[in-house]
Motif scaffolding. Structure first.
Motif, short mmCIF file in Angstrom:
data_model
loop_
_atom_site.label_atom_id
_atom_site.label_comp_id
_atom_site.label_asym_id
_atom_site.label_seq_id
_atom_site.Cartn_x
_atom_site.Cartn_y
_atom_site.Cartn_z
N GLY A 294 0.81 -1.21 0.00
CA GLY A 294 0.00 0.00 0.00
C GLY A 294 0.84 1.26 0.00
O GLY A 294 0.45 2.29 0.56
N LEU A 295 2.01 1.20 -0.63
CA LEU A 295 2.92 2.34 -0.64
C LEU A 295 2.44 3.43 -1.58
O LEU A 295 1.76 3.17 -2.58
CB LEU A 295 4.32 1.89 -1.06
CG LEU A 295 4.98 0.77 -0.25
CD1 LEU A 295 6.32 0.41 -0.86
CD2 LEU A 295 5.14 1.18 1.21
N GLN A 296 2.80 4.64 -1.27
CA GLN A 296 2.59 5.78 -2.16
C GLN A 296 3.98 6.20 -2.63
O GLN A 296 4.76 6.73 -1.84
CB GLN A 296 1.90 6.93 -1.44
CG GLN A 296 0.65 6.53 -0.66
CD GLN A 296 -0.47 6.06 -1.57
OE1 GLN A 296 -0.87 6.76 -2.49
NE2 GLN A 296 -0.99 4.87 -1.31
N ILE A 297 4.28 5.93 -3.90
CA ILE A 297 5.64 6.14 -4.41
C ILE A 297 5.62 7.35 -5.34
O ILE A 297 5.06 7.30 -6.45
CB ILE A 297 6.13 4.88 -5.15
CG1 ILE A 297 6.09 3.68 -4.20
CG2 ILE A 297 7.54 5.09 -5.70
CD1 ILE A 297 5.89 2.35 -4.88
N TYR A 298 6.21 8.43 -4.88
CA TYR A 298 6.22 9.68 -5.65
C TYR A 298 7.52 9.75 -6.44
O TYR A 298 8.60 9.86 -5.86
CB TYR A 298 6.08 10.87 -4.70
CG TYR A 298 4.76 10.86 -3.97
CD1 TYR A 298 3.63 11.45 -4.52
CD2 TYR A 298 4.63 10.22 -2.74
CE1 TYR A 298 2.41 11.43 -3.86
CE2 TYR A 298 3.41 10.18 -2.07
CZ TYR A 298 2.30 10.79 -2.64
OH TYR A 298 1.09 10.75 -2.00
N THR A 299 7.40 9.67 -7.74
CA THR A 299 8.58 9.60 -8.60
C THR A 299 8.89 10.96 -9.22
O THR A 299 8.16 11.94 -9.05
CB THR A 299 8.37 8.57 -9.72
OG1 THR A 299 7.51 9.13 -10.73
CG2 THR A 299 7.76 7.28 -9.20
N THR A 300 9.98 11.00 -9.97
CA THR A 300 10.42 12.24 -10.63
C THR A 300 9.89 12.34 -12.06
O THR A 300 10.20 13.30 -12.76
CB THR A 300 11.96 12.27 -10.68
OG1 THR A 300 12.42 11.13 -11.44
CG2 THR A 300 12.56 12.20 -9.28
N LEU A 301 9.09 11.38 -12.48
CA LEU A 301 8.62 11.34 -13.87
C LEU A 301 7.75 12.55 -14.20
O LEU A 301 6.77 12.83 -13.52
CB LEU A 301 7.82 10.06 -14.12
CG LEU A 301 7.30 9.86 -15.54
CD1 LEU A 301 8.45 9.60 -16.51
CD2 LEU A 301 6.29 8.71 -15.59
N ASP A 302 8.12 13.25 -15.27
CA ASP A 302 7.31 14.33 -15.81
C ASP A 302 6.46 13.73 -16.93
O ASP A 302 6.96 13.42 -18.01
CB ASP A 302 8.21 15.45 -16.35
CG ASP A 302 7.43 16.67 -16.82
OD1 ASP A 302 6.48 16.49 -17.61
OD2 ASP A 302 7.78 17.79 -16.42
N ALA A 303 5.17 13.56 -16.66
CA ALA A 303 4.29 12.86 -17.61
C ALA A 303 4.27 13.55 -18.96
O ALA A 303 4.27 12.89 -20.00
CB ALA A 303 2.89 12.76 -17.04
#
Length: 664
Positions: A294-303
């Motif tokens: 149930g992790l919330q993984i905030y990435t660096t991806l610029d959509a």
């Protein structure tokens, strides 16, 4: 006498029964206290259950998830539609807030109904009991399971409040089609958050858990509607809604989506794989926690940048071509990787050519060489002769004969600025040997390049392989003024309760000389500047007319690899194209893919960004001089052309050009 004996006997029996009753009360009290102590000793039962981990882009939009087939997104009770909560209480447990885990009256009624029918026709499980079953137990019907369920239910009631239990129940029940919990169900059936559910939608959803294979409206809308009406009637009887509201909800036409909102990397599958790897190696999590924690993984991806990159690759390289591509973009100030393409088709090949492939970088290695030269006293005006040359090395035992593109040479002295712009190989090898082969091999390590560099003459022309991400890392250090960066894919990781498990902290250590880093960046802008044309045109001629702003960059090629790498202070990117098996690239059009992809990506990505963050600003300690590009001297009004060139203060040419004075 006989009557007196009877009376005594009667009182003796009464006292005996009283003692037995008192003893039983004491025993029951002791058992109750013991049970309470037992529950206390056992402690609160853990509420951890398999829950989907979600992956967010830099603007916190979900772009992927991991799960075990059960999609579940835990959501707080305050974020669930009141109608859904009321429907649940009405149909599942009307006395939920009055009992302590077990509804004795309901149990008795169910027993009588089942005896009368001769089979099980009515259940008596409370929400607490159902939650306990969902959390901890199998669905077998043994007495052992029922006793365990009762104990778990008691533990839940003892250690958690009603709100926590109801929230847990709503987040664990099965709604069919792989949707577990109210939020996953709301997203799957109606494409909205459970907070936004209407009365009609909520009453429809809460009828499904009774039998997902029976009451799912996607399987049988007729049965689902009957179940919905039963729930609405119950809600009316319990005073939650009025008759008119029930009627409107019953008649409301519902639209079903039938699609889960998140999939495994809707975009950027190669980036997603890198995040998975970083979660293990950098954050230190195991596979099960990553997939089901149930992790919330905030990435660096610029959509936006990722979509731009994917569209451009598809447009530039024909479907009929077997040429592969590796691409990545980075914010030079932070090291945050904003976009990544590891190949043209992830389904056909998950091999990441941006992070795993080791390829010869060709002339893209030269900026590192010339930075080392600047450290050793060279300047953009330093001249060396460009001519066909055979170099002897290893004490004369070996020879090396590099050649320029199309075997063209100046047969004269050229400046380092021009040598870089036209990519003169002779100048590069001469510089490399002058410094000593070990210098370049050691210098690249300061730029974050860990791949082995063989200290041989051909190293100046990029014959030692490296990874695309290493090259991107190195160019980003030019862009940010020489500060250390590392490719970063994850900004932050939170558990399902919002506790931060990991947060990236960019390292801003100054590694390079900031003045020399800027001088080098300005020289790299020369590949697009026609004023540096000489015996050959600058290598960015085909791109220069399509550019809307200043860029620094360098192209590179071998027989099998074509590269384009470059940056502004706000964005760096690198493109590689070639065949996986190392086949030679022969078609002229195929050789232009890397350059075209790079420029189109940079132009579209920066288009709507503030111009300020992409302007090259000279630091203190450098000075600009109008230099004649042919001889490296201070240009006069008589010179046919000049280029404003930056130097470390005190190293600019002092001599004025006299070659173009009138009469000479």
């Amino acid at each position: 006498m006989e009557a007196e004996i009877k009376i005594k006997k009667k009182w003796r029996n009464i006292r005996l029964l009283s003692y037995i009753a008192l003893l039983m009360i004491i025993l029951i009290f002791i058992m109750f206290i013991s049970f309470v102590i037992y529950l206390k000793i056992l402690g609160p039962p853990p509420l951890t259950i398999p829950e989907s981990s979600l992956y967010y882009t830099s603007d916190e939009t979900v772009f992927g998830e991991s799960h075990n087939g059960e999609r579940r997104y835990w959501i707080g009770l305050e974020n669930i539609s009141p109608a859904a909560i009321q429907a649940t209480l009405s149909i599942e447990d009307q006395t939920f807030y009055q009992h302590h885990g077990f509804d004795v009256k309901r149990i008795g009624g169910a027993v009588l109904a089942n005896i009368k029918a001769g089979q099980k026709v009515q259940g008596a499980s409370t929400i607490t009991q159902q939650y306990a079953r969902n959390l901890f137990l199998t669905m077998d019907k043994t007495w052992t399971r029922k006793i365990s369920e009762a104990i778990y239910a008691a533990r839940l009631e003892f250690h958690y409040d009603k709100g926590q239990i109801l929230e847990g129940y709503l987040n664990t029940i099965n709604f069919g089609h792989g949707a577990y919990g109210i939020e996953a169900a709301s997203q799957y059936y109606f494409g909205k958050s459970s907070k936004e559910l209407t009365l009609a939608e909520a009453s429809m959803l809460m009828g499904i858990p009774k039998g997902p294979s029976i009451y799912s409206p996607l399987r049988s809308e007729e049965k689902a509607k009957r179940r919905q009406k039963l729930i609405l009637d119950s809600m009316q009887e319990n005073g939650y809604i009025e008759a008119e509201e029930a009627k409107r909800a019953t008649n409301e036409q519902l639209t079903y989506i039938g699609k889960h909102p998140h999939h495994r990397a809707d975009i950027a599958p190669y980036f997603y794989d890198m995040v998975q790897k970083e979660l293990k190696t950098t954050v230190g999590l195991d596979d099960r926690v990553i997939a089901l924690g149930g992790l919330q993984i905030y990435t660096t991806l610029d959509a936006e940048q990722q979509i731009i990159a994917e569209e451009i690759v598809d447009q530039v390289i024909p479907n009929s071509s077997d040429i592969q591509v590796g691409f990545a973009a980075m914010d030079p100030k932070t090291g945050f990787v904003t976009a990544m393409i590891g190949g043209r088709n992830y389904e056909e090949s998950a091999f990441n050519r941006a992070s795993q492939a080791v390829r010869q970088p060709g002339s893209t290695i030269k900026p590192f060489l010339y930075y080392a030269a600047l450290e050793h006293g060279f300047t953009p005006a330093t001249q060396l002769r460009s001519e066909k040359t055979t170099f002897e090395y290893d004490h004369g035992k070996s020879k090396y004969s590099p050649h320029n593109f199309n075997n063209r040479y100046a047969d004269d002295e050229i400046t380092m600025a021009q040598a870089l712009a036209v990519s003169d190989n002779i100048y590069a090898v001469k510089t490399h040997l002058f410094l000593g082969e070990e210098v370049l091999a050691n210098t690249v390590k300061n730029f974050g390049i860990q791949s082995e560099m063989k200290p041989v003459p051909s190293l100046a022309l990029g014959t030692s392989g490296l990874k695309l991400m290493e090259l991107l890392n190195g160019y980003s250090m030019f862009a940010n003024g020489g500060k250390k960066v590392e490719p970063t894919f994850i900004k932050r990781v939170e558990d399902r309760n919002g506790k931060v498990l990991y947060e990236a902290k960019p390292n801003q250590e100054q590694i390079l000389n900031p003045q020399l880093a800027f001088v080098m960046s300005h020289m790299m802008m020369g590949m697009f500047d026609h004023r540096l044309n000489g015996y050959a045109s600058v290598t960015g001629t085909s791109l220069a007319g399509k550019m809307s702003r200043d860029y620094a960059g360098k192209s590179g090629s071998t027989n099998t690899d074509y590269w384009m790498a470059g940056f502004t202070p706000g964005l760096a990117s690198v493109v590689w194209t070639g065949y996986d098996q190392g086949d030679e690239i022969t078609l002229t059009a195929d050789k232009l893919y890397a350059k075209n992809i790079w420029l189109q990506f940079m132009e579209r990505s920066i288009e709507h960004q503030p111009e300020e963050q992409h302007i090259f600003k000279p630091p203190a300690g450098v000075e600009a001089v109008p230099m004649d590009p042919e001889n490296g001297l201070w240009a006069t009004d008589m010179c046919p052309t000049f280029r404003l060139t930056y130097f470390l203060k005190g190293t600019a040419p002092e001599e004025f050009c006299t070659e173009h004075l009138l009469g000479l």
